[in-house]
Motif scaffolding. Structure first.
Motif, PDB file in Angstrom:
ATOM      1  N   TYR A  25       0.374  -0.892   0.038  1.00 20.67           N
ATOM      2  CA  TYR A  25       0.223  -0.076   0.487  1.00 20.67           C
ATOM      3  C   TYR A  25       1.132   1.092  -0.057  1.00 20.67           C
ATOM      4  O   TYR A  25       0.065   2.555  -0.403  1.00 20.67           O
ATOM      5  N   LEU A  26       2.154   1.129   0.830  1.00 17.74           N
ATOM      6  CA  LEU A  26       2.834   2.470   0.542  1.00 17.74           C
ATOM      7  C   LEU A  26       3.053   2.682  -1.660  1.00 17.74           C
ATOM      8  O   LEU A  26       3.217   3.703  -1.511  1.00 17.74           O
ATOM      9  N   THR A  27       2.880   1.440  -2.066  1.00 16.46           N
ATOM     10  CA  THR A  27       3.812   1.716  -2.947  1.00 16.46           C
ATOM     11  C   THR A  27       2.612   1.908  -4.241  1.00 16.46           C
ATOM     12  O   THR A  27       3.139   3.427  -4.908  1.00 16.46           O
ATOM     13  N   PHE A  28       1.687   2.239  -3.292  1.00 15.20           N
ATOM     14  CA  PHE A  28      -0.073   2.361  -3.896  1.00 15.20           C
ATOM     15  C   PHE A  28       0.031   4.323  -3.913  1.00 15.20           C
ATOM     16  O   PHE A  28      -0.159   4.475  -4.513  1.00 15.20           O
ATOM     17  N   ALA A  29       0.242   4.076  -2.537  1.00 14.17           N
ATOM     18  CA  ALA A  29       0.642   5.297  -1.818  1.00 14.17           C
ATOM     19  C   ALA A  29       1.560   6.711  -3.240  1.00 14.17           C
ATOM     20  O   ALA A  29       1.218   7.219  -3.449  1.00 14.17           O
ATOM     21  N   ASP A  30       2.500   5.601  -3.209  1.00 14.80           N
ATOM     22  CA  ASP A  30       3.435   6.840  -3.713  1.00 14.80           C
ATOM     23  C   ASP A  30       3.391   7.006  -5.327  1.00 14.80           C
ATOM     24  O   ASP A  30       3.705   7.843  -6.061  1.00 14.80           O
ATOM     25  N   TYR A  31       2.453   5.750  -5.705  1.00 12.73           N
ATOM     26  CA  TYR A  31       1.903   6.032  -7.386  1.00 12.73           C
ATOM     27  C   TYR A  31       1.191   7.215  -7.627  1.00 12.73           C
ATOM     28  O   TYR A  31       0.705   8.420  -8.456  1.00 12.73           O
ATOM     29  N   TYR A  32      -0.073   7.276  -6.581  1.00  8.92           N
ATOM     30  CA  TYR A  32      -0.837   8.729  -6.335  1.00  8.92           C
ATOM     31  C   TYR A  32       0.180  10.137  -6.387  1.00  8.92           C
ATOM     32  O   TYR A  32      -0.443  10.692  -6.715  1.00  8.92           O
ATOM     33  N   GLU A  33       0.653   9.941  -5.170  1.00  7.87           N
ATOM     34  CA  GLU A  33       1.602  10.876  -5.224  1.00  7.87           C
ATOM     35  C   GLU A  33       2.006  11.385  -5.867  1.00  7.87           C
ATOM     36  O   GLU A  33       2.198  13.129  -6.171  1.00  7.87           O
ATOM     37  N   ASP A  34       2.522  10.342  -7.267  1.00  6.50           N
ATOM     38  CA  ASP A  34       3.260  11.062  -8.724  1.00  6.50           C
ATOM     39  C   ASP A  34       2.546  11.567  -9.074  1.00  6.50           C
ATOM     40  O   ASP A  34       2.980  12.651 -10.087  1.00  6.50           O
ATOM     41  N   ARG A  35       1.520  10.833  -9.444  1.00  9.38           N
ATOM     42  CA  ARG A  35       0.446  11.788 -10.387  1.00  9.38           C
ATOM     43  C   ARG A  35      -0.703  13.302  -9.894  1.00  9.38           C
ATOM     44  O   ARG A  35      -2.154  13.266 -10.181  1.00  9.38           O
ATOM     45  N   GLY A  36       0.002  13.308  -8.590  1.00 10.69           N
ATOM     46  CA  GLY A  36      -1.078  14.540  -7.693  1.00 10.69           C
ATOM     47  C   GLY A  36      -1.670  14.099  -7.310  1.00 10.69           C
ATOM     48  O   GLY A  36      -2.419  15.595  -6.806  1.00 10.69           O
ATOM     49  N   LEU A  37      -2.416  12.737  -7.302  1.00  3.09           N
ATOM     50  CA  LEU A  37      -3.749  12.770  -6.478  1.00  3.09           C
ATOM     51  C   LEU A  37      -3.527  12.533  -4.601  1.00  3.09           C
ATOM     52  O   LEU A  37      -3.266  11.455  -4.034  1.00  3.09           O
ATOM     53  N   LYS A  38      -3.001  13.690  -4.914  1.00  3.10           N
ATOM     54  CA  LYS A  38      -2.739  13.398  -2.767  1.00  3.10           C
ATOM     55  C   LYS A  38      -4.255  12.749  -1.688  1.00  3.10           C
ATOM     56  O   LYS A  38      -3.597  12.075  -0.823  1.00  3.10           O
ATOM     57  N   GLY A  39      -5.599  13.244  -2.709  1.00  2.93           N
ATOM     58  CA  GLY A  39      -6.233  12.665  -1.654  1.00  2.93           C
ATOM     59  C   GLY A  39      -6.268   9.916  -1.485  1.00  2.93           C
ATOM     60  O   GLY A  39      -6.424  10.142  -0.511  1.00  2.93           O
ATOM     61  N   PHE A  40      -5.751  10.191  -2.521  1.00  2.00           N
ATOM     62  CA  PHE A  40      -5.918   8.569  -3.055  1.00  2.00           C
ATOM     63  C   PHE A  40      -4.961   8.709  -1.931  1.00  2.00           C
ATOM     64  O   PHE A  40      -4.192   8.041  -1.665  1.00  2.00           O
ATOM     65  N   ALA A  41      -3.749   9.022  -2.040  1.00  2.00           N
ATOM     66  CA  ALA A  41      -2.358   9.169  -1.904  1.00  2.00           C
ATOM     67  C   ALA A  41      -2.566   8.282  -0.250  1.00  2.00           C
ATOM     68  O   ALA A  41      -1.666   8.044   0.317  1.00  2.00           O
ATOM     69  N   ASN A  42      -3.120   9.659   0.839  1.00  2.00           N
ATOM     70  CA  ASN A  42      -3.374   9.496   2.207  1.00  2.00           C
ATOM     71  C   ASN A  42      -3.872   8.737   2.625  1.00  2.00           C
ATOM     72  O   ASN A  42      -4.096   8.477   3.454  1.00  2.00           O
ATOM     73  N   TRP A  43      -5.682   8.310   1.439  1.00  4.48           N
ATOM     74  CA  TRP A  43      -5.667   6.810   1.779  1.00  4.48           C
ATOM     75  C   TRP A  43      -6.102   6.509   1.949  1.00  4.48           C
ATOM     76  O   TRP A  43      -5.493   4.946   2.808  1.00  4.48           O
ATOM     77  N   TYR A  44      -3.969   5.439   0.763  1.00  7.71           N
ATOM     78  CA  TYR A  44      -3.245   4.290   1.055  1.00  7.71           C
ATOM     79  C   TYR A  44      -3.223   5.081   2.233  1.00  7.71           C
ATOM     80  O   TYR A  44      -2.110   3.877   2.796  1.00  7.71           O
ATOM     81  N   MET A  45      -1.732   5.948   2.976  1.00 12.43           N
ATOM     82  CA  MET A  45      -1.378   5.603   3.764  1.00 12.43           C
ATOM     83  C   MET A  45      -2.537   5.404   4.883  1.00 12.43           C
ATOM     84  O   MET A  45      -1.336   4.746   6.495  1.00 12.43           O
ATOM     85  N   ILE A  46      -3.229   5.771   5.279  1.00  9.31           N
ATOM     86  CA  ILE A  46      -4.509   5.363   6.104  1.00  9.31           C
ATOM     87  C   ILE A  46      -5.034   3.855   6.355  1.00  9.31           C
ATOM     88  O   ILE A  46      -4.161   3.053   6.783  1.00  9.31           O
ATOM     89  N   PRO A  77       6.854  -5.599  -3.539  1.00 10.45           N
ATOM     90  CA  PRO A  77       6.052  -5.292  -3.455  1.00 10.45           C
ATOM     91  C   PRO A  77       6.872  -4.949  -5.412  1.00 10.45           C
ATOM     92  O   PRO A  77       7.397  -4.378  -5.448  1.00 10.45           O
ATOM     93  N   ASP A  78       5.963  -5.914  -6.378  1.00  5.43           N
ATOM     94  CA  ASP A  78       6.303  -5.355  -7.750  1.00  5.43           C
ATOM     95  C   ASP A  78       5.568  -4.956  -8.257  1.00  5.43           C
ATOM     96  O   ASP A  78       5.560  -5.372  -9.790  1.00  5.43           O
ATOM     97  N   LYS A  79       4.545  -4.157  -7.746  1.00  4.66           N
ATOM     98  CA  LYS A  79       3.129  -3.733  -9.088  1.00  4.66           C
ATOM     99  C   LYS A  79       3.839  -2.588  -9.873  1.00  4.66           C
ATOM    100  O   LYS A  79       4.033  -1.799  -9.032  1.00  4.66           O
ATOM    101  N   THR A  80       3.145  -2.341 -10.775  1.00  6.70           N
ATOM    102  CA  THR A  80       2.787  -1.577 -11.695  1.00  6.70           C
ATOM    103  C   THR A  80       1.405  -0.617 -12.350  1.00  6.70           C
ATOM    104  O   THR A  80       0.913  -1.742 -12.973  1.00  6.70           O
ATOM    105  N   PHE A  81       1.710   0.019 -12.905  1.00  2.00           N
ATOM    106  CA  PHE A  81       0.399   0.213 -12.978  1.00  2.00           C
ATOM    107  C   PHE A  81       0.046   1.333 -14.192  1.00  2.00           C
ATOM    108  O   PHE A  81       1.194   2.001 -14.867  1.00  2.00           O
ATOM    109  N   ALA A  82      -0.661   1.203 -15.498  1.00  4.02           N
ATOM    110  CA  ALA A  82      -0.872   1.878 -16.319  1.00  4.02           C
ATOM    111  C   ALA A  82      -1.422   2.767 -16.120  1.00  4.02           C
ATOM    112  O   ALA A  82      -2.151   3.554 -17.637  1.00  4.02           O
ATOM    113  N   ASN A  83      -2.626   2.901 -15.179  1.00  7.66           N
ATOM    114  CA  ASN A  83      -3.332   4.298 -15.260  1.00  7.66           C
ATOM    115  C   ASN A  83      -4.114   4.410 -13.727  1.00  7.66           C
ATOM    116  O   ASN A  83      -3.559   3.329 -12.779  1.00  7.66           O
TER     117      ASN A  83
END
Length: 126
Positions: A25-46, A77-83
């Protein structure tokens, strides 16, 4: 009364799975941070905090039952995302997987007639 070895091992393994979930979930938060989606990043930090809380609760249960858990290596974790939807889809799939692992722990406790472990796991199931 000593904790059943099979129950202890299942819970010990679950600690590792919960900590892996936090890493994931940290990697998911980082993905959203990189995309500028702070709310999604925060949700994954929770979610990261929730998973570490689960690991700590399981550890405490083992320690309270005179079993010292062994901390194993946590997989990278080895996940990458296309969207932007993919981390959410992966998160749902992972939560379903972790739920199945909790059910396995419960089944192990049930087989061992370990009512106390079953009661503790009820919190996770509910």
């Amino acid at each position: 009364m000593a904790i059943n070895e099979n129950v202890a091992k299942a819970l010990e393994d679950q600690i590792n799975k919960e900590l892996y979930s936090a890493y994931l979930y940290l990697t998911f938060a980082d993905y959203y941070e990189d995309r500028g989606l702070k709310g999604f990043a925060n949700w994954y930090m929770i979610q990261v905090q929730e998973e570490t809380d689960h690991a700590k609760a399981l550890r405490r249960y083992l320690l309270d039952n005179d079993y010292k858990p062994t901390m194993e290596a946590i997989a990278k974790p080895d996940k990458t995302f296309a969207n932007d939807l993919e981390p959410l889809e992966e998160g749902l799939a992972h939560e379903e997987y972790v739920t199945s692992l909790i059910h396995h722990c419960y089944e192990v406790a049930q087989e061992a007639h370990d009512i106390r472990a079953m009661q503790m796991l009820d919190w996770f199931v509910k």
